[in-house]
Scaffold this active site. Sequence first.
Site, PDB file in Angstrom:
ATOM      1  N   THR A 134       0.840  -1.186   0.000  1.00  0.00           N
ATOM      2  CA  THR A 134       0.000   0.000   0.000  1.00  0.00           C
ATOM      3  C   THR A 134       0.881   1.245   0.000  1.00  0.00           C
ATOM      4  O   THR A 134       1.820   1.357   0.777  1.00  0.00           O
ATOM      5  CB  THR A 134      -0.905   0.011   1.246  1.00  0.00           C
ATOM      6  OG1 THR A 134      -1.640  -1.213   1.257  1.00  0.00           O
ATOM      7  CG2 THR A 134      -1.857   1.183   1.222  1.00  0.00           C
ATOM      8  N   CYS A 135       0.558   2.165  -0.861  1.00  0.00           N
ATOM      9  CA  CYS A 135       1.369   3.361  -1.051  1.00  0.00           C
ATOM     10  C   CYS A 135       0.783   4.518  -0.255  1.00  0.00           C
ATOM     11  O   CYS A 135      -0.434   4.665  -0.172  1.00  0.00           O
ATOM     12  CB  CYS A 135       1.389   3.690  -2.547  1.00  0.00           C
ATOM     13  SG  CYS A 135       2.455   5.049  -2.999  1.00  0.00           S
ATOM     14  N   LYS A 136       1.652   5.337   0.341  1.00  0.00           N
ATOM     15  CA  LYS A 136       1.150   6.500   1.077  1.00  0.00           C
ATOM     16  C   LYS A 136       0.770   7.645   0.146  1.00  0.00           C
ATOM     17  O   LYS A 136       0.185   8.620   0.570  1.00  0.00           O
ATOM     18  CB  LYS A 136       2.140   6.950   2.142  1.00  0.00           C
ATOM     19  CG  LYS A 136       3.454   7.490   1.655  1.00  0.00           C
ATOM     20  CD  LYS A 136       4.345   7.835   2.851  1.00  0.00           C
ATOM     21  CE  LYS A 136       5.702   8.310   2.408  1.00  0.00           C
ATOM     22  NZ  LYS A 136       6.589   8.573   3.547  1.00  0.00           N
ATOM     23  N   ILE A 166       7.890   5.731  -0.617  1.00  0.00           N
ATOM     24  CA  ILE A 166       6.516   6.115  -0.929  1.00  0.00           C
ATOM     25  C   ILE A 166       5.486   5.203  -0.278  1.00  0.00           C
ATOM     26  O   ILE A 166       4.294   5.387  -0.466  1.00  0.00           O
ATOM     27  CB  ILE A 166       6.274   6.150  -2.455  1.00  0.00           C
ATOM     28  CG1 ILE A 166       6.466   4.779  -3.079  1.00  0.00           C
ATOM     29  CG2 ILE A 166       7.173   7.193  -3.103  1.00  0.00           C
ATOM     30  CD1 ILE A 166       6.040   4.704  -4.537  1.00  0.00           C
TER      31      ILE A 166
END
Length: 177
Positions: A134-136, A166
């Site tokens: 999961t990407c911020k 990221i």
Amino acid sequence: MITNQQFNDNIEEFISIMLANLKLKGTDFEFSVNNNYVNKWNIDKMYSFVSVSVKQLRIDFTISFDDLYGVPLLNMRLYDNDTFLTSPMAQRTLAVGICRVDLHNHHLLQQPWLQVHPCETLQTIDSHLKNTPTCKYNSVIQYLCCWFGLYGLPSIFPQFSVRPNIYINNVQSCKIK
């Protein structure tokens, strides 16, 4: 895969992240960012321009979106002591990375620029982004960071590195390489 509109909507944030994380590795030389901006070319096309210097070498590059291949596109020009290196051979001599680089008219600016060929970019990026954590940031920023790490400035000049973290904090070893 991203669209031209997604590229346009995210290019400014991406450039900010990229410049904040651009490093010169394996050397004592410093680099400086001389200029950078995002420009709207016409009703639906945007591009970024960045100029960096390392000692007497200046690299100007643009990032734009190529409609034919459906991917971002890197174009660059090289200068030695502010003298534009006009010969394709001089340009190729300095571009020592692993990507295919050719001298073409810039698809927006209509002037000769070196271009990292976009062939196979779409498939390569899609395979790199399969099963990613999961990407911020949003998925377009994640895509652009992955693309730049593989096909951007570090692909031509491996001394440059951009490794923004990221992903969400608790994920180990998930920096874009």
